[in-house]
Design an enzyme around this catalytic site. Structure first.
Site, PDB file in Angstrom:
ATOM      1  N   GLY A  46      56.076  30.779  35.488  1.00 41.62           N
ATOM      2  CA  GLY A  46      56.851  29.566  35.293  1.00 41.62           C
ATOM      3  C   GLY A  46      58.297  29.934  35.037  1.00 41.62           C
ATOM      4  O   GLY A  46      58.599  31.067  34.662  1.00 41.62           O
ATOM      5  N   GLN A  51      66.642  28.859  31.778  1.00 42.46           N
ATOM      6  CA  GLN A  51      66.465  30.307  31.872  1.00 42.46           C
ATOM      7  C   GLN A  51      67.342  30.938  32.949  1.00 42.46           C
ATOM      8  O   GLN A  51      67.454  32.163  33.014  1.00 42.46           O
ATOM      9  CB  GLN A  51      65.005  30.654  32.129  1.00 42.46           C
ATOM     10  CG  GLN A  51      64.117  30.359  30.931  1.00 42.46           C
ATOM     11  CD  GLN A  51      62.705  30.773  31.204  1.00 42.46           C
ATOM     12  OE1 GLN A  51      61.953  30.050  31.855  1.00 42.46           O
ATOM     13  NE2 GLN A  51      62.342  31.946  30.734  1.00 42.46           N
ATOM     14  N   CYS A  90      57.641  35.550  27.791  1.00 43.36           N
ATOM     15  CA  CYS A  90      58.741  34.749  28.328  1.00 43.36           C
ATOM     16  C   CYS A  90      59.722  35.673  29.021  1.00 43.36           C
ATOM     17  O   CYS A  90      60.075  36.724  28.470  1.00 43.36           O
ATOM     18  CB  CYS A  90      59.414  33.989  27.182  1.00 43.36           C
ATOM     19  SG  CYS A  90      60.747  32.923  27.694  1.00 43.36           S
ATOM     20  N   LEU A  91      60.150  35.282  30.216  1.00 45.07           N
ATOM     21  CA  LEU A  91      61.096  36.106  30.954  1.00 45.07           C
ATOM     22  C   LEU A  91      62.417  36.282  30.206  1.00 45.07           C
ATOM     23  O   LEU A  91      63.130  37.252  30.438  1.00 45.07           O
ATOM     24  CB  LEU A  91      61.354  35.503  32.339  1.00 45.07           C
ATOM     25  CG  LEU A  91      60.135  35.459  33.273  1.00 45.07           C
ATOM     26  CD1 LEU A  91      60.477  34.752  34.568  1.00 45.07           C
ATOM     27  CD2 LEU A  91      59.587  36.852  33.536  1.00 45.07           C
ATOM     28  N   HIS A 132      54.691  25.437  28.029  1.00 43.75           N
ATOM     29  CA  HIS A 132      55.693  26.463  27.719  1.00 43.75           C
ATOM     30  C   HIS A 132      57.024  26.107  28.398  1.00 43.75           C
ATOM     31  O   HIS A 132      58.088  26.147  27.776  1.00 43.75           O
ATOM     32  CB  HIS A 132      55.182  27.832  28.182  1.00 43.75           C
ATOM     33  CG  HIS A 132      56.116  28.961  27.895  1.00 43.75           C
ATOM     34  ND1 HIS A 132      55.840  29.941  26.972  1.00 43.75           N
ATOM     35  CD2 HIS A 132      57.322  29.286  28.423  1.00 43.75           C
ATOM     36  CE1 HIS A 132      56.844  30.817  26.938  1.00 43.75           C
ATOM     37  NE2 HIS A 132      57.754  30.434  27.825  1.00 43.75           N
ATOM     38  N   GLU A 133      56.941  25.724  29.677  1.00 42.54           N
ATOM     39  CA  GLU A 133      58.163  25.358  30.412  1.00 42.54           C
ATOM     40  C   GLU A 133      58.765  24.062  29.875  1.00 42.54           C
ATOM     41  O   GLU A 133      59.989  23.939  29.758  1.00 42.54           O
ATOM     42  CB  GLU A 133      57.891  25.243  31.909  1.00 42.54           C
ATOM     43  CG  GLU A 133      57.392  26.515  32.563  1.00 42.54           C
ATOM     44  CD  GLU A 133      58.159  27.771  32.176  1.00 42.54           C
ATOM     45  OE1 GLU A 133      59.397  27.714  32.002  1.00 42.54           O
ATOM     46  OE2 GLU A 133      57.522  28.820  32.020  1.00 42.54           O
ATOM     47  N   HIS A 136      60.880  24.690  26.934  1.00 44.69           N
ATOM     48  CA  HIS A 136      62.218  25.184  27.289  1.00 44.69           C
ATOM     49  C   HIS A 136      63.185  24.021  27.521  1.00 44.69           C
ATOM     50  O   HIS A 136      64.357  24.102  27.159  1.00 44.69           O
ATOM     51  CB  HIS A 136      62.165  26.025  28.571  1.00 44.69           C
ATOM     52  CG  HIS A 136      61.876  27.466  28.354  1.00 44.69           C
ATOM     53  ND1 HIS A 136      62.701  28.302  27.622  1.00 44.69           N
ATOM     54  CD2 HIS A 136      60.858  28.246  28.796  1.00 44.69           C
ATOM     55  CE1 HIS A 136      62.191  29.524  27.624  1.00 44.69           C
ATOM     56  NE2 HIS A 136      61.071  29.519  28.326  1.00 44.69           N
TER      57      HIS A 136
END
Length: 162
Positions: A46, A51, A90-91, A132-133, A136
């Site tokens: 995702g 991000q 998480c990226l 999760h997204e 953000h």
């Protein structure tokens, strides 16, 4: 293919609630395509617009199952049920993983790249990835929900990156 740079924590854009998308045009379609390419390039499941430094309510999710790629624009959580506890990464936090409790089943309303509203029901890992997204987009980071941090070896064979 246009891979974008991932914004790393700490960065203000990651903790700022995003703006609603009101224009559905070719620029938005290109952004969604670039976000997908970036997510794949960095081996995520995702990616949210903040991000890559864009404070808009846009995310893409693809957990590599039959659901395929989900484009979430202006998503709203309508329903949630049950509970699950599992690993997340998480990226924007490379190498950091933790256990996070989330609902098992969710129902979300969002818009597609043309602005048409749709509803998706997701459960288990897909629900986790979508939530999760969505976090953000509200400026909420998974680190604020971690119940226990995990060592890399605890994650063998587990998908946990957004």
């Amino acid at each position: 293919m246009a891979v974008k740079q991932i914004v790393m924590f700490p960065n203000e854009v990651l903790e700022t609630p995003c703006e609603t998308v009101t224009v559905f045009d070719k620029k938005l379609a290109k952004l969604l395509d670039d976000m997908y390419d970036t997510m794949i390039e960095f081996d995520g499941v995702g990616l949210a617009a903040p991000q890559i430094g864009i404070s808009k309510r846009i995310a893409v999710v693809d957990i590599d199952d039959e659901t395929g790629t989900i484009e979430l624009i202006n998503p709203k959580l309508l329903e949630m049920d049950g509970s699950q506890n599992g690993p997340e990464g998480c990226l924007s936090f490379p190498g950091l993983f933790g256990e996070v409790e989330r609902p098992y089943t969710i129902k979300v309303e969002a818009q597609n790249r043309r602005g048409k509203k749709y509803t998706i029901v997701a459960e288990d890992f897909l629900a986790r990835a979508i939530l999760h997204e969505m976090d953000h987009l509200d400026g909420v980071l998974f680190t604020s929900k971690v119940t226990r941090y995990l060592e890399e070896e605890e994650l063998e064979g587990v998908e946990a990156n957004d």
